[in-house]
Design a protein around this motif. Structure first.
Motif, PDB file in Angstrom:
ATOM      1  N   ALA A  93       0.840  -1.198   0.000  1.00 35.81           N
ATOM      2  CA  ALA A  93       0.000   0.000   0.000  1.00 35.81           C
ATOM      3  C   ALA A  93       0.876   1.248   0.000  1.00 35.81           C
ATOM      4  N   ILE A  94       0.392   2.295  -0.619  1.00 34.52           N
ATOM      5  CA  ILE A  94       1.120   3.565  -0.669  1.00 34.52           C
ATOM      6  C   ILE A  94       1.103   4.200   0.719  1.00 34.52           C
ATOM      7  N   VAL A  95       2.279   4.589   1.184  1.00 33.66           N
ATOM      8  CA  VAL A  95       2.391   5.316   2.445  1.00 33.66           C
ATOM      9  C   VAL A  95       2.657   6.787   2.161  1.00 33.66           C
ATOM     10  N   GLN A  96       3.655   7.051   1.296  1.00 35.75           N
ATOM     11  CA  GLN A  96       4.046   8.434   1.052  1.00 35.75           C
ATOM     12  C   GLN A  96       4.704   8.561  -0.318  1.00 35.75           C
ATOM     13  N   ILE A  97       4.481   9.717  -0.932  1.00 39.03           N
ATOM     14  CA  ILE A  97       5.127  10.082  -2.187  1.00 39.03           C
ATOM     15  C   ILE A  97       5.859  11.385  -1.917  1.00 39.03           C
ATOM     16  N   ASP A  98       7.176  11.374  -2.062  1.00 36.78           N
ATOM     17  CA  ASP A  98       7.984  12.553  -1.772  1.00 36.78           C
ATOM     18  C   ASP A  98       8.667  13.002  -3.060  1.00 36.78           C
ATOM     19  N   LEU A 106       6.212   2.366   0.402  1.00 43.24           N
ATOM     20  CA  LEU A 106       5.132   1.385   0.411  1.00 43.24           C
ATOM     21  C   LEU A 106       5.153   0.631   1.728  1.00 43.24           C
ATOM     22  N   SER A 107       3.987   0.213   2.168  1.00 44.48           N
ATOM     23  CA  SER A 107       3.871  -0.595   3.383  1.00 44.48           C
ATOM     24  C   SER A 107       3.395  -1.981   2.994  1.00 44.48           C
ATOM     25  N   TRP A 108       4.019  -2.973   3.598  1.00 49.26           N
ATOM     26  CA  TRP A 108       3.582  -4.356   3.407  1.00 49.26           C
ATOM     27  C   TRP A 108       3.996  -5.151   4.632  1.00 49.26           C
ATOM     28  N   GLN A 109       3.073  -5.890   5.197  1.00 49.39           N
ATOM     29  CA  GLN A 109       3.293  -6.688   6.403  1.00 49.39           C
ATOM     30  C   GLN A 109       3.966  -5.884   7.508  1.00 49.39           C
ATOM     31  N   ASP A 110       3.415  -4.721   7.774  1.00 49.22           N
ATOM     32  CA  ASP A 110       3.870  -3.844   8.853  1.00 49.22           C
ATOM     33  C   ASP A 110       5.297  -3.349   8.692  1.00 49.22           C
ATOM     34  N   GLU A 111       5.837  -3.381   7.487  1.00 53.74           N
ATOM     35  CA  GLU A 111       7.162  -2.821   7.200  1.00 53.74           C
ATOM     36  C   GLU A 111       7.032  -1.783   6.103  1.00 53.74           C
ATOM     37  N   HIS A 112       7.974  -0.839   6.078  1.00 51.09           N
ATOM     38  CA  HIS A 112       8.006   0.184   5.040  1.00 51.09           C
ATOM     39  C   HIS A 112       9.162  -0.117   4.091  1.00 51.09           C
ATOM     40  N   PHE A 113       8.898   0.080   2.815  1.00 49.50           N
ATOM     41  CA  PHE A 113       9.889  -0.149   1.765  1.00 49.50           C
ATOM     42  C   PHE A 113       9.942   1.094   0.898  1.00 49.50           C
ATOM     43  N   GLU A 154       9.080   4.767 -11.996  1.00 51.56           N
ATOM     44  CA  GLU A 154      10.356   4.094 -11.712  1.00 51.56           C
ATOM     45  C   GLU A 154      10.566   3.933 -10.216  1.00 51.56           C
ATOM     46  N   ALA A 155      10.288   4.980  -9.459  1.00 53.59           N
ATOM     47  CA  ALA A 155      10.452   4.902  -7.998  1.00 53.59           C
ATOM     48  C   ALA A 155       9.516   3.859  -7.402  1.00 53.59           C
ATOM     49  N   THR A 156       8.308   3.766  -7.930  1.00 54.26           N
ATOM     50  CA  THR A 156       7.353   2.769  -7.455  1.00 54.26           C
ATOM     51  C   THR A 156       7.878   1.357  -7.695  1.00 54.26           C
ATOM     52  N   LEU A 157       8.404   1.111  -8.890  1.00 53.70           N
ATOM     53  CA  LEU A 157       8.949  -0.215  -9.191  1.00 53.70           C
ATOM     54  C   LEU A 157      10.144  -0.561  -8.311  1.00 53.70           C
ATOM     55  N   ARG A 158      10.992   0.428  -8.004  1.00 55.70           N
ATOM     56  CA  ARG A 158      12.129   0.153  -7.127  1.00 55.70           C
ATOM     57  C   ARG A 158      11.640  -0.204  -5.720  1.00 55.70           C
ATOM     58  N   ALA A 159      10.578   0.441  -5.256  1.00 59.75           N
ATOM     59  CA  ALA A 159      10.020   0.108  -3.943  1.00 59.75           C
ATOM     60  C   ALA A 159       9.431  -1.302  -3.950  1.00 59.75           C
ATOM     61  N   VAL A 160       8.757  -1.671  -5.023  1.00 60.76           N
ATOM     62  CA  VAL A 160       8.193  -3.013  -5.136  1.00 60.76           C
ATOM     63  C   VAL A 160       9.302  -4.057  -5.147  1.00 60.76           C
ATOM     64  N   GLU A 161      10.389  -3.785  -5.841  1.00 56.90           N
ATOM     65  CA  GLU A 161      11.522  -4.720  -5.838  1.00 56.90           C
ATOM     66  C   GLU A 161      12.074  -4.890  -4.426  1.00 56.90           C
ATOM     67  N   GLU A 162      12.057  -3.835  -3.632  1.00 61.95           N
ATOM     68  CA  GLU A 162      12.471  -3.938  -2.229  1.00 61.95           C
ATOM     69  C   GLU A 162      11.508  -4.837  -1.452  1.00 61.95           C
ATOM     70  N   VAL A 163      10.217  -4.660  -1.691  1.00 63.45           N
ATOM     71  CA  VAL A 163       9.208  -5.500  -1.023  1.00 63.45           C
ATOM     72  C   VAL A 163       9.487  -6.970  -1.291  1.00 63.45           C
ATOM     73  N   THR A 164       9.867  -7.303  -2.512  1.00 64.23           N
ATOM     74  CA  THR A 164      10.100  -8.702  -2.898  1.00 64.23           C
ATOM     75  C   THR A 164      11.518  -9.164  -2.612  1.00 64.23           C
ATOM     76  N   ALA A 165      12.291  -8.353  -1.929  1.00 68.78           N
ATOM     77  CA  ALA A 165      13.703  -8.670  -1.656  1.00 68.78           C
ATOM     78  C   ALA A 165      14.440  -8.981  -2.966  1.00 68.78           C
ATOM     79  N   HIS A 166      14.088  -8.228  -3.992  1.00 67.21           N
ATOM     80  CA  HIS A 166      14.720  -8.311  -5.317  1.00 67.21           C
ATOM     81  C   HIS A 166      14.547  -9.671  -5.992  1.00 67.21           C
ATOM     82  N   ARG A 167      13.461 -10.360  -5.673  1.00 68.65           N
ATOM     83  CA  ARG A 167      13.159 -11.624  -6.364  1.00 68.65           C
ATOM     84  C   ARG A 167      12.552 -11.377  -7.737  1.00 68.65           C
ATOM     85  N   VAL A 168      12.102 -10.160  -7.996  1.00 66.24           N
ATOM     86  CA  VAL A 168      11.583  -9.804  -9.316  1.00 66.24           C
ATOM     87  C   VAL A 168      12.356  -8.611  -9.851  1.00 66.24           C
TER      88      VAL A 168
END
Length: 127
Positions: free
Chosen positions: A6-11, A25-32, A51-65
């Motif tokens: 989920a979106i937490v903040q856009i800076d 982004l927030s996922w499972q009570d952590e921020h990425f 691009e910033a959104t995709l980099r945050a998603v890659e963090e969420v997945t621990a770079h598995r994607v």
């Protein structure tokens, strides 16, 4: 707990030479976080947000994607404006496409939501 980030903040910050975007982004009570930098030109803004959104998603997945933003744009659809995103995911042979309604009070969030909409179903398989 949500099954999707989920979106937490856009800076966003810009000066004469460069613009910087950080998405939280927030996922499972952590921020990425994901960041992107580039041209401060208004026409480049949506791409930096995507691009910033995709980099945050890659963090969420621990770079598995590995994700690539192929295209992002806004367009009129009847009397409504929408944001659209096309994303490539490594190992997925077809482009992933998402959209979101652009609202007057937060048009930037529509770009983030369109990117997330493009990948959420495939992302659920990874998470």
């Amino acid at each position: 707990m949500s099954g999707r980030p989920a979106i937490v903040q856009i800076d966003e910050h810009a000066d004469d030479d460069e613009a910087h975007v950080t998405i939280s982004l927030s996922w499972q009570d952590e921020h990425f976080f994901g960041s992107a930098s580039g041209s401060p030109d208004v026409s480049s803004r949506a791409r930096l947000i995507g691009e910033a959104t995709l980099r945050a998603v890659e963090e969420v997945t621990a770079h598995r994607v590995h994700l690539t933003l192929e295209a992002i744009a806004t367009t009129e659809l009847g009397e409504t404006q929408i944001a659209m995103a096309q994303v490539a995911m490594e190992g997925v042979p077809v482009p992933l496409v998402g959209s979101a309604l652009v609202t007057a009070h937060d048009p930037t969030a529509a770009a983030v939501k369109a990117v997330l909409d493009a990948i959420n179903r495939r992302l659920a398989q990874v998470l």
